[in-house]
Design an enzyme around this catalytic site. Structure first.
Site, PDB file in Angstrom:
ATOM      1  N   SER A   1       0.862  -1.191   0.000  1.00 41.75           N
ATOM      2  CA  SER A   1       0.000   0.000   0.000  1.00 41.75           C
ATOM      3  C   SER A   1       0.895   1.236   0.000  1.00 41.75           C
ATOM      4  O   SER A   1       2.035   1.169   0.474  1.00 41.75           O
ATOM      5  CB  SER A   1      -0.871   0.009   1.262  1.00 41.75           C
ATOM      6  OG  SER A   1      -1.549   1.250   1.394  1.00 41.75           O
TER       7      SER A   1
ATOM      8  N   TYR B   1      -1.806  -1.010  10.412  1.00 39.66           N
ATOM      9  CA  TYR B   1      -1.945  -1.266   8.966  1.00 39.66           C
ATOM     10  C   TYR B   1      -0.698  -0.775   8.220  1.00 39.66           C
ATOM     11  O   TYR B   1      -0.101  -1.497   7.418  1.00 39.66           O
ATOM     12  CB  TYR B   1      -3.197  -0.564   8.443  1.00 39.66           C
ATOM     13  CG  TYR B   1      -3.446  -0.773   6.965  1.00 39.66           C
ATOM     14  CD1 TYR B   1      -4.028  -1.945   6.495  1.00 39.66           C
ATOM     15  CD2 TYR B   1      -3.094   0.205   6.032  1.00 39.66           C
ATOM     16  CE1 TYR B   1      -4.254  -2.140   5.138  1.00 39.66           C
ATOM     17  CE2 TYR B   1      -3.319   0.019   4.678  1.00 39.66           C
ATOM     18  CZ  TYR B   1      -3.898  -1.157   4.237  1.00 39.66           C
ATOM     19  OH  TYR B   1      -4.116  -1.352   2.889  1.00 39.66           O
TER      20      TYR B   1
END
Ligand code: NAD
Length: 248
Positions: free
Chosen positions: A137, A150
């Protein structure tokens, strides 16, 4: 038909980017094993043709080994793994974090990737070829794009991509990652719903240079490029697919 006669495993294939990746690989000739926790999602994702689904929690090494065995029993080879399963977390400051969230998020997003690299990697090393593509990401390469756990998990995926590429390169096994920007999927549904309800949809796209958010198919295209022979001299790289978000 870059994947004609090849066998691929896609995790997180019950929704979003994984679904688009499984469909793209199948449309280019691969036999695909679609893996997810969500069995109903897997059924919906399943393309027509010689493919299979496996319910599996990627953080459970025993289940991952069962997936590898089932694929080898059916097709006898593994050419591509797209490690895409992932979960998000909330964005409160570190001082407010519940640490069981860290355990869960790292278990799925990072250890889940390691589990498949380990077990599919063994098969690929024996074969003398293979390509692994991990979904990281932009949150893994810059702060502020996700919750703490995350973001750390995705930074871990970027680093694991490099170390695994070094471990496996001598066996002609490539390991790369994509780093998506904001994509409309199940994971981001609430963000999109909220923005639409409040007339702020345009603002979602304004975070990147192309002034729009992305589609799962645009990430799938990058994953399939890195998994294909078109990327035969690329390994250990993390490719932002983010409309230029990380360019500025
Ligand atoms: P999604 O929620 O639509 O898909 C994720 C899939 O992973 C789901 O089908 C879910 O059931 C599955 N999954 C979750 N935990 C699992 C587990 N333990 N074992 C097996 N499967 C599990 O979301 P998405 O956006 O398509 O996410 C795909 C990947 O893309 C994730 O790794 C995510 O972190 C990454 N990503 C998404 C965005 C975005 O904006 N959507 C941005 C950057 C990175």
């Amino acid at each position: 038909m870059r994947f004609q006669g090849r066998v691929a495993i896609v995790t997180g294939a019950g929704s979003g980017i994984g679904r688009a990746t499984a469909r793209r690989l199948a449309s280019e000739g691969a036999n695909v094993c679609l893996v997810d926790l969500n069995e109903a999602g897997l059924t919906e994702s399943l393309p027509e043709g010689d493919h299979m689904t496996m319910a599996c929690d990627v953080s459970d090494e025993t289940r991952v080994e069962a997936v590898i065995k089932a694929v080898m029993d059916k097709w006898g080879r593994i050419d591509v793994v797209a490690n895409n399963a992932g979960i998000a977390c909330t964005k409160e400051p570190i001082t407010e974090n519940a640490m069981d969230v860290w355990t869960k998020v790292l278990g799925v997003n990072l250890i889940g990737v390691a589990n498949f690299i380990k077990h599919a990697g063994r098969v690929m090393c024996d074969q003398g070829h293979g390509a692994i593509v991990n979904t990281a990401s932009v949150a893994g390469i810059r702060s502020g794009a996700g919750g703490n756990a995350y973001s750390a998990s995705k930074a871990g995926v970027v680093n694991l991509t490099q170390t695994a590429a070094c471990d496996l390169g001598g066996f002609n096994v490539r390991v790369n990652a994509v780093c998506p920007g904001l994509i409309e999927t199940g994971m981001t549904r609430r963000v999109f719903d909220y923005a639409r309800e409040h007339g702020k949809e345009e603002k979602l796209g304004s975070r990147c240079e192309l002034r729009r958010y992305g589609r799962p198919e645009e990430i799938a295209a990058a994953i399939c490029f890195l998994a294909s022979d078109d990327a035969s001299y690329i390994t250990g790289q993390a490719l932002p697919v983010d409309g230029g978000n990380t360019a500025s």
